[in-house]
Design a protein around this motif. Structure first.
Motif, PDB file in Angstrom:
ATOM      1  N   LEU A   1       0.831  -1.201   0.000  1.00 29.53           N
ATOM      2  CA  LEU A   1       0.000   0.000   0.000  1.00 29.53           C
ATOM      3  C   LEU A   1       0.869   1.255   0.000  1.00 29.53           C
ATOM      4  N   LEU A   2       1.887   1.299   0.851  1.00 27.93           N
ATOM      5  CA  LEU A   2       2.737   2.484   0.940  1.00 27.93           C
ATOM      6  C   LEU A   2       3.603   2.654  -0.306  1.00 27.93           C
ATOM      7  N   GLU A   3       3.906   1.549  -0.950  1.00 28.31           N
ATOM      8  CA  GLU A   3       4.636   1.632  -2.218  1.00 28.31           C
ATOM      9  C   GLU A   3       3.764   2.259  -3.299  1.00 28.31           C
ATOM     10  N   THR A   4       2.486   1.899  -3.284  1.00 31.88           N
ATOM     11  CA  THR A   4       1.550   2.409  -4.293  1.00 31.88           C
ATOM     12  C   THR A   4       1.111   3.840  -3.983  1.00 31.88           C
ATOM     13  N   TYR A   5       0.950   4.146  -2.696  1.00 27.95           N
ATOM     14  CA  TYR A   5       0.519   5.482  -2.263  1.00 27.95           C
ATOM     15  C   TYR A   5       1.606   6.074  -1.355  1.00 27.95           C
ATOM     16  N   PRO A   6       2.630   6.693  -1.940  1.00 29.06           N
ATOM     17  CA  PRO A   6       3.752   7.182  -1.126  1.00 29.06           C
ATOM     18  C   PRO A   6       3.398   8.314  -0.173  1.00 29.06           C
ATOM     19  N   ASP A   7       2.211   8.933  -0.336  1.00 27.71           N
ATOM     20  CA  ASP A   7       1.806   9.979   0.605  1.00 27.71           C
ATOM     21  C   ASP A   7       1.015   9.412   1.791  1.00 27.71           C
ATOM     22  N   PHE A   8       0.860   8.073   1.854  1.00 30.32           N
ATOM     23  CA  PHE A   8       0.237   7.414   2.995  1.00 30.32           C
ATOM     24  C   PHE A   8       1.314   7.059   4.016  1.00 30.32           C
ATOM     25  N   VAL A   9       0.907   6.940   5.271  1.00 32.84           N
ATOM     26  CA  VAL A   9       1.824   6.537   6.326  1.00 32.84           C
ATOM     27  C   VAL A   9       1.076   5.686   7.346  1.00 32.84           C
ATOM     28  N   GLU A  10       1.768   4.708   7.905  1.00 33.17           N
ATOM     29  CA  GLU A  10       1.191   3.890   8.967  1.00 33.17           C
ATOM     30  C   GLU A  10       1.372   4.595  10.309  1.00 33.17           C
ATOM     31  N   LEU A  11       0.320   4.642  11.117  1.00 33.95           N
ATOM     32  CA  LEU A  11       0.424   5.213  12.452  1.00 33.95           C
ATOM     33  C   LEU A  11       1.206   4.254  13.351  1.00 33.95           C
ATOM     34  N   GLU A  12       2.210   4.778  14.024  1.00 36.67           N
ATOM     35  CA  GLU A  12       3.037   3.972  14.930  1.00 36.67           C
ATOM     36  C   GLU A  12       2.425   4.059  16.326  1.00 36.67           C
ATOM     37  N   MET A  13       1.459   3.212  16.589  1.00 36.47           N
ATOM     38  CA  MET A  13       0.655   3.305  17.798  1.00 36.47           C
ATOM     39  C   MET A  13       1.255   2.518  18.964  1.00 36.47           C
ATOM     40  N   THR A  14       1.245   3.144  20.132  1.00 39.32           N
ATOM     41  CA  THR A  14       1.554   2.417  21.362  1.00 39.32           C
ATOM     42  C   THR A  14       0.286   1.790  21.930  1.00 39.32           C
ATOM     43  N   ASP A  15      -0.854   2.419  21.686  1.00 38.47           N
ATOM     44  CA  ASP A  15      -2.146   1.803  22.014  1.00 38.47           C
ATOM     45  C   ASP A  15      -2.484   0.798  20.919  1.00 38.47           C
ATOM     46  N   LYS A  16      -2.859  -0.387  21.329  1.00 39.14           N
ATOM     47  CA  LYS A  16      -3.159  -1.448  20.364  1.00 39.14           C
ATOM     48  C   LYS A  16      -4.617  -1.874  20.477  1.00 39.14           C
ATOM     49  N   PHE A  17      -5.173  -2.284  19.356  1.00 33.49           N
ATOM     50  CA  PHE A  17      -6.521  -2.847  19.375  1.00 33.49           C
ATOM     51  C   PHE A  17      -6.515  -4.171  20.131  1.00 33.49           C
ATOM     52  N   GLU A  18      -7.566  -4.407  20.880  1.00 31.79           N
ATOM     53  CA  GLU A  18      -7.728  -5.702  21.544  1.00 31.79           C
ATOM     54  C   GLU A  18      -8.416  -6.685  20.598  1.00 31.79           C
ATOM     55  N   GLY A  19      -7.924  -7.914  20.590  1.00 35.68           N
ATOM     56  CA  GLY A  19      -8.549  -8.948  19.767  1.00 35.68           C
ATOM     57  C   GLY A  19      -8.456  -8.691  18.282  1.00 35.68           C
ATOM     58  N   SER A  20      -7.403  -7.987  17.845  1.00 34.58           N
ATOM     59  CA  SER A  20      -7.318  -7.600  16.440  1.00 34.58           C
ATOM     60  C   SER A  20      -6.511  -8.562  15.581  1.00 34.58           C
ATOM     61  N   VAL A  21      -5.821  -9.505  16.209  1.00 38.58           N
ATOM     62  CA  VAL A  21      -5.083 -10.479  15.402  1.00 38.58           C
ATOM     63  C   VAL A  21      -6.081 -11.305  14.599  1.00 38.58           C
ATOM     64  N   MET A  22      -5.852 -11.383  13.313  1.00 36.98           N
ATOM     65  CA  MET A  22      -6.824 -11.997  12.413  1.00 36.98           C
ATOM     66  C   MET A  22      -6.246 -13.230  11.733  1.00 36.98           C
ATOM     67  N   PRO A  23      -6.553 -14.403  12.248  1.00 37.67           N
ATOM     68  CA  PRO A  23      -6.189 -15.608  11.512  1.00 37.67           C
ATOM     69  C   PRO A  23      -7.061 -15.719  10.268  1.00 37.67           C
ATOM     70  N   ASP A  24      -6.527 -16.290   9.234  1.00 40.18           N
ATOM     71  CA  ASP A  24      -7.300 -16.546   8.016  1.00 40.18           C
ATOM     72  C   ASP A  24      -7.683 -18.016   8.044  1.00 40.18           C
ATOM     73  N   ASN A  25      -8.964 -18.285   8.282  1.00 39.50           N
ATOM     74  CA  ASN A  25      -9.452 -19.657   8.437  1.00 39.50           C
ATOM     75  C   ASN A  25     -10.417 -20.017   7.320  1.00 39.50           C
ATOM     76  N   ALA A  26     -10.356 -21.246   6.877  1.00 42.78           N
ATOM     77  CA  ALA A  26     -11.378 -21.765   5.966  1.00 42.78           C
ATOM     78  C   ALA A  26     -12.580 -22.223   6.787  1.00 42.78           C
ATOM     79  N   ALA A  27     -13.756 -22.210   6.176  1.00 44.88           N
ATOM     80  CA  ALA A  27     -14.968 -22.647   6.866  1.00 44.88           C
ATOM     81  C   ALA A  27     -15.773 -23.588   5.970  1.00 44.88           C
TER      82      ALA A  27
END
Length: 308
Positions: free
Chosen positions: A245-271
């Protein structure tokens, strides 16, 4: 994936089938033996017939759909997990309900591996993300491979495999945004934040106090476009997809957060629909056979191919 790795997965799958067969036939033989004690000696043919029936039942349980085609549900608009293209390639599978269209992406590569090891031909079925669980339960599709993470609510409605990649949620803004230097949720006060509809990318936004939680966009490209045209201040996004994404949109930036989302880890599961334990066991053995190097290689290749 190497030839040896595939052979190991096939062998593991065969062993699973044999274990299931022995378990079933053992129970059948015990029941038949009890009947023979009650009725006296008799011909062996009924026992062989019972064993044959048990084997056929085991084989049936280990088959998805019609045993020939594996219909894979996805939205085909969630790169790099899955997306739609107009040209066939070694990486694609046809989209059954969109004429002349094909699906590519990380989910597609994993679905192809699963289908190959199960002896099935994979085809994609393009559906709204929110309708995928209903579709697998009503038989419209055989399996979901769509960047979907298992949740308690989803797990109550379908049977989920082990994870075949693990992602997390980060936030993206523009370099010239007033929020570009934010590191805590408190510093995002007043920001308009956007995520994708019916996903954790939208759900986690409620963890940030005193912000404008915008009506979610339907697809990831729409999320990105809203940030690009200034409709929102911040978007939630896939951690694994940030480099592209940052390669495609060089004016974008990722926020370097010390506060983290809870329960945000996302496994990719088949169903798949519930009640198919044998085939779910096989799917998990196939997934376990995809080593970390192969997973990373597939992900990197998909990020390079994905449309933006």
């Amino acid at each position: 994936m190497t030839k040896n790795a595939k052979q190991q997965m096939v062998a593991a799958t065969s062993q699973c089938s044999r274990r299931d067969f022995l378990k079933l036939s053992g129970v059948t033989a015990l029941g038949m033996g009890g009947m023979l004690i009650l009725t006296g000696c008799g011909p062996a043919a009924p026992e062989r017939d019972a064993d044959k029936g048990s084997a056929e039942e085991s084989d049936k349980k280990a088959t998805l759909g019609d045993g020939k085609t594996m219909r894979v549900g996805m939205e085909a608009a969630y790169a790099p997990y899955n997306w739609q293209v107009t040209e066939e390639s070694d990486f694609t599978i046809p989209i059954e309900n969109v004429k002349g269209a094909y699906a590519d992406g990380y989910d597609v590569q994993v679905a192809k591996i699963i289908a190959e090891e199960l002896g099935l031909e994979p085809v994609a079925v393009k559906l709204d993300f929110a309708g995928l669980i209903d579709a697998v339960n009503n038989g419209q599709i055989d399996i979901v491979c769509a960047g979907m993470s298992v949740t308690p609510e989803r797990e109550s409605a379908a049977a989920f495999s082990d994870s075949y990649v693990d992602d997390d949620i980060v936030m993206i803004t523009k370099k010239d945004s007033a929020f570009a230097g934010a590191t805590t949720f408190a510093e995002l006060e007043g920001a308009s934040i956007l995520g994708q509809a019916a996903t954790m990318y939208d759900d986690v936004i409620d963890q940030i106090p005193n912000i404008n939680h915008m009506t979610p966009a339907e697809t990831v490209p729409m999320v990105v476009e809203n940030l690009n045209n200034g409709t929102c201040d911040i978007v939630t996004y896939s951690m694994l997809s940030v480099p592209k994404l940052l390669e495609t949109y060089p004016d974008f930036v990722e926020l370097e957060m010390t506060d983290k989302f809870e329960g945000s880890v996302m496994p990719d599961n088949a169903a798949i629909a519930k009640g198919q334990d044998a085939v779910l066991d096989q799917i998990n053995e196939i997934i376990a056979g995809i080593n970390e190097d192969d997973r990373q290689a597939m992900w990197t290749a998909c990020m390079d191919r994905q449309p933006m």
